[in-house]
Enzyme design. Structure first.
Site, mmCIF file in Angstrom:
data_model
loop_
_atom_site.group_PDB
_atom_site.id
_atom_site.type_symbol
_atom_site.label_atom_id
_atom_site.label_comp_id
_atom_site.label_asym_id
_atom_site.label_seq_id
_atom_site.Cartn_x
_atom_site.Cartn_y
_atom_site.Cartn_z
ATOM 1 N N ARG A 162 0.776 -1.235 0.060
ATOM 2 C CA ARG A 162 0.000 -0.002 -0.134
ATOM 3 C C ARG A 162 0.931 1.123 -0.031
ATOM 4 N NH1 ARG A 162 -2.462 -3.304 -1.690
ATOM 5 N NH2 ARG A 162 -4.355 -4.725 -0.868
ATOM 6 N N SER A 212 -11.433 -2.533 3.130
ATOM 7 C CA SER A 212 -10.907 -2.832 4.331
ATOM 8 C C SER A 212 -10.395 -1.771 4.880
ATOM 9 C CB SER A 212 -9.963 -3.860 4.064
ATOM 10 O OG SER A 212 -10.257 -4.865 3.373
ATOM 11 N N GLU A 282 -5.944 1.869 6.589
ATOM 12 C CA GLU A 282 -5.493 1.932 5.282
ATOM 13 C C GLU A 282 -6.042 3.164 4.572
ATOM 14 O OE1 GLU A 282 -5.768 -1.806 3.175
ATOM 15 O OE2 GLU A 282 -6.471 -0.582 1.426
HETATM 16 C C1 LIG Z 1 -15.941 -1.521 -1.800
HETATM 17 C C2 LIG Z 1 -14.761 -1.441 -1.603
HETATM 18 C C3 LIG Z 1 -13.605 -2.519 -2.065
HETATM 19 C C4 LIG Z 1 -12.260 -2.128 -2.017
HETATM 20 N N1 LIG Z 1 -11.352 -3.026 -2.369
HETATM 21 C C5 LIG Z 1 -10.048 -2.884 -2.357
HETATM 22 C C6 LIG Z 1 -9.270 -4.021 -2.736
HETATM 23 O O1 LIG Z 1 -9.556 -4.865 -3.156
HETATM 24 N N2 LIG Z 1 -7.855 -3.658 -2.765
HETATM 25 C C7 LIG Z 1 -7.262 -2.190 -2.488
HETATM 26 O O2 LIG Z 1 -6.279 -2.123 -2.553
HETATM 27 N N3 LIG Z 1 -8.313 -1.489 -2.233
HETATM 28 C C8 LIG Z 1 -9.650 -1.516 -2.025
HETATM 29 N N4 LIG Z 1 -10.449 -0.814 -1.786
HETATM 30 C C9 LIG Z 1 -9.709 0.701 -1.580
HETATM 31 C C10 LIG Z 1 -9.859 1.817 -2.736
HETATM 32 O O3 LIG Z 1 -10.584 1.414 -3.686
HETATM 33 C C11 LIG Z 1 -8.382 1.872 -3.316
HETATM 34 O O4 LIG Z 1 -7.456 2.372 -2.115
HETATM 35 C C12 LIG Z 1 -8.370 2.700 -4.327
HETATM 36 O O5 LIG Z 1 -7.088 2.523 -5.154
HETATM 37 C C13 LIG Z 1 -8.521 3.990 -4.259
HETATM 38 O O6 LIG Z 1 -8.772 5.016 -5.377
HETATM 39 P P1 LIG Z 1 -9.416 6.125 -5.313
HETATM 40 O O7 LIG Z 1 -9.372 6.871 -6.760
HETATM 41 O O8 LIG Z 1 -10.729 5.930 -5.099
HETATM 42 O O9 LIG Z 1 -8.609 7.058 -4.310
HETATM 43 P P2 LIG Z 1 -8.956 8.243 -3.345
HETATM 44 O O10 LIG Z 1 -9.665 7.476 -2.102
HETATM 45 O O11 LIG Z 1 -9.565 9.451 -4.101
HETATM 46 O O12 LIG Z 1 -7.410 8.583 -3.036
HETATM 47 C C14 LIG Z 1 -6.713 7.829 -2.425
HETATM 48 C C15 LIG Z 1 -5.270 8.401 -2.088
HETATM 49 O O13 LIG Z 1 -4.766 8.524 -3.414
HETATM 50 C C16 LIG Z 1 -4.405 9.705 -3.541
HETATM 51 N N5 LIG Z 1 -4.454 10.126 -5.076
HETATM 52 C C17 LIG Z 1 -5.577 9.756 -5.993
HETATM 53 N N6 LIG Z 1 -5.391 10.100 -7.295
HETATM 54 C C18 LIG Z 1 -4.231 10.371 -7.367
HETATM 55 C C19 LIG Z 1 -3.271 10.953 -8.384
HETATM 56 N N7 LIG Z 1 -4.092 11.023 -9.726
HETATM 57 N N8 LIG Z 1 -2.097 11.146 -8.039
HETATM 58 C C20 LIG Z 1 -1.420 10.965 -7.056
HETATM 59 N N9 LIG Z 1 -2.114 10.653 -5.715
HETATM 60 C C21 LIG Z 1 -3.713 10.258 -6.145
HETATM 61 C C22 LIG Z 1 -5.169 10.681 -2.852
HETATM 62 O O14 LIG Z 1 -4.517 11.884 -2.567
HETATM 63 C C23 LIG Z 1 -5.446 9.632 -1.579
HETATM 64 O O15 LIG Z 1 -4.283 10.123 -0.556
HETATM 65 C C24 LIG Z 1 -11.871 -0.978 -1.791
HETATM 66 C C25 LIG Z 1 -12.826 0.098 -1.544
HETATM 67 C C26 LIG Z 1 -14.189 -0.016 -1.517
HETATM 68 C C27 LIG Z 1 -15.008 0.986 -1.139
#
Ligand SMILES: Cc1cc2nc3c(=O)[nH]c(=O)nc-3n(C[C@H](O)[C@H](O)[C@H](O)COP(=O)(O)OP(=O)(O)OC[C@H]3O[C@@H](n4cnc5c(N)ncnc54)[C@H](O)[C@@H]3O)c2cc1C
Length: 288
Positions: A162, A212, A282
């Site tokens: 992560r 998670s 996380e």
């Molecule tokens: C139902 C559910 C299931 C999930 N299952 C998983 C799983 O199986 N595995 C897993 O790893 N995660 C999982 N997650 C967590 C989540 O989906 C991941 O962490 C995902 O990668 C977050 O992406 P986001 O664009 O929504 O990030 P955000 O929540 O918008 O941002 C997360 C972080 O990334 C940074 N960020 C976002 N975009 C950029 C960019 N372009 N450049 C630099 N930094 C950036 C943000 O500043 C922030 O600090 C799950 C979440 C949910 C709701």
């Protein structure tokens, strides 16, 4: 460019809790993004970036600063041989569909991870034995002051559990090159369907959450520790330890961020008391 002032962050995050940000700026081209980052740097204003908000929780007090989000311009995708070159705001589900259309294999593990490709790179998101680091070739980023672009290749991305280097540098990912392999469309679709079925049967997807909530502590599984601590189904206000998957904290409908954070603390304290293991979130908590 679109500016929302103030912005209800529960509308931009998957937990559907939390207060307002002073300002939300949605950038629709690289020039806008560079200008916005530059102004924020010159004026020394606090800002954070969000992707699709699937791993971010805002407190009820909200965020006294600017939230920057990449708009649809950054969701474009193209295929070159067995590579996919995609903008950082492309949703993982869309990238998965694009890989299927182009008969490319390697992205299946990530097909059901909610959120944007940029968020997945930042988090080195992973599932079912795969992580983003397995398929990323390079990431084009802009510096946090908006002054310069550069391309970071896999070896310098410092991927870990992560973790990726952009967490340390504060750079913003704008475009990602994924190295995949040619495959058979039916086999790719079959694997994606199998993993979707697994996710649907194991995860409480009917409720808002960030997936998670805690990182996997070395040698343990957070969900198992929480279950063994007797916390399955335990609630604080509208926040609950999911009965379906104890690693998920869910919003039963009317949770506040305060409920979620109180539940987080209860889980951390109980697991620590019972097993001596400190669970670390996380989820990125903004405004705490
Ligand atoms: C139902 C559910 C299931 C999930 N299952 C998983 C799983 O199986 N595995 C897993 O790893 N995660 C999982 N997650 C967590 C989540 O989906 C991941 O962490 C995902 O990668 C977050 O992406 P986001 O664009 O929504 O990030 P955000 O929540 O918008 O941002 C997360 C972080 O990334 C940074 N960020 C976002 N975009 C950029 C960019 N372009 N450049 C630099 N930094 C950036 C943000 O500043 C922030 O600090 C799950 C979440 C949910 C709701």
């Amino acid at each position: 460019m679109k500016i929302i002032e103030p912005a209800e962050m529960k509308d931009f995050t998957s937990f559907k809790v939390g207060g307002k940000a002073e300002k939300l700026v949605i950038c629709d081209c690289e020039e806008d993004l560079a200008t916005v980052l530059n102004i924020l740097a010159v004026e020394k204003r606090d800002f954070i970036l969000i992707g699709n908000g699937s791993n971010t929780l805002f407190t009820d007090e909200g965020y006294k600063g600017t939230v920057v989000k990449l708009g649809d311009f950054f969701a474009q995708m193209k295929c070159e041989g067995s590579k996919i070159i995609a903008g950082a705001s492309a949703l993982m589900s869309k990238v998965s569909g694009f890989a299927i259309e182009n008969r490319l294999t390697g992205f299946e593990f990530a097909s059901g991870i909610p959120g944007s490709l940029g968020g997945a790179i930042f988090m080195n998101a992973g599932a079912y034995g795969g992580q983003m680091e397995d398929i990323v070739e390079s990431v084009r980023v802009i510096s946090k002051d908006g002054e310069s672009f550069r391309t970071i290749y896999k070896d310098e991305l410092d991927f870990g559990y992560r973790h990726s280097v952009i967490q340390d540098t504060g750079e913003v990912a704008v475009e990602i090159t994924l190295g995949l392999e040619k495959g058979k469309r039916e086999e790719i679709e079959e694997r994606v369907a199998e993993l979707t079925e697994k996710r649907n049967s194991k995860q409480p997807l009917a409720y808002p959450s960030c997936g998670s909530f805690f990182k996997r502590p070395e040698g343990y599984f957070a969900g198992k520790l929480i279950e063994d601590a007797g916390l399955r189904g335990v609630s604080v206000g509208g926040a609950q330890v999911s009965e379906k998957h104890c690693g998920f904290l869910i919003n039963k409908g009317d949770a506040t961020a305060k409920d979620v954070l109180a539940l987080k603390k209860l889980v951390q304290d109980t697991v620590y008391e019972k097993f001596g293991v400190r669970l670390e979130p996380e989820v990125r908590i903004i405004g705490e």
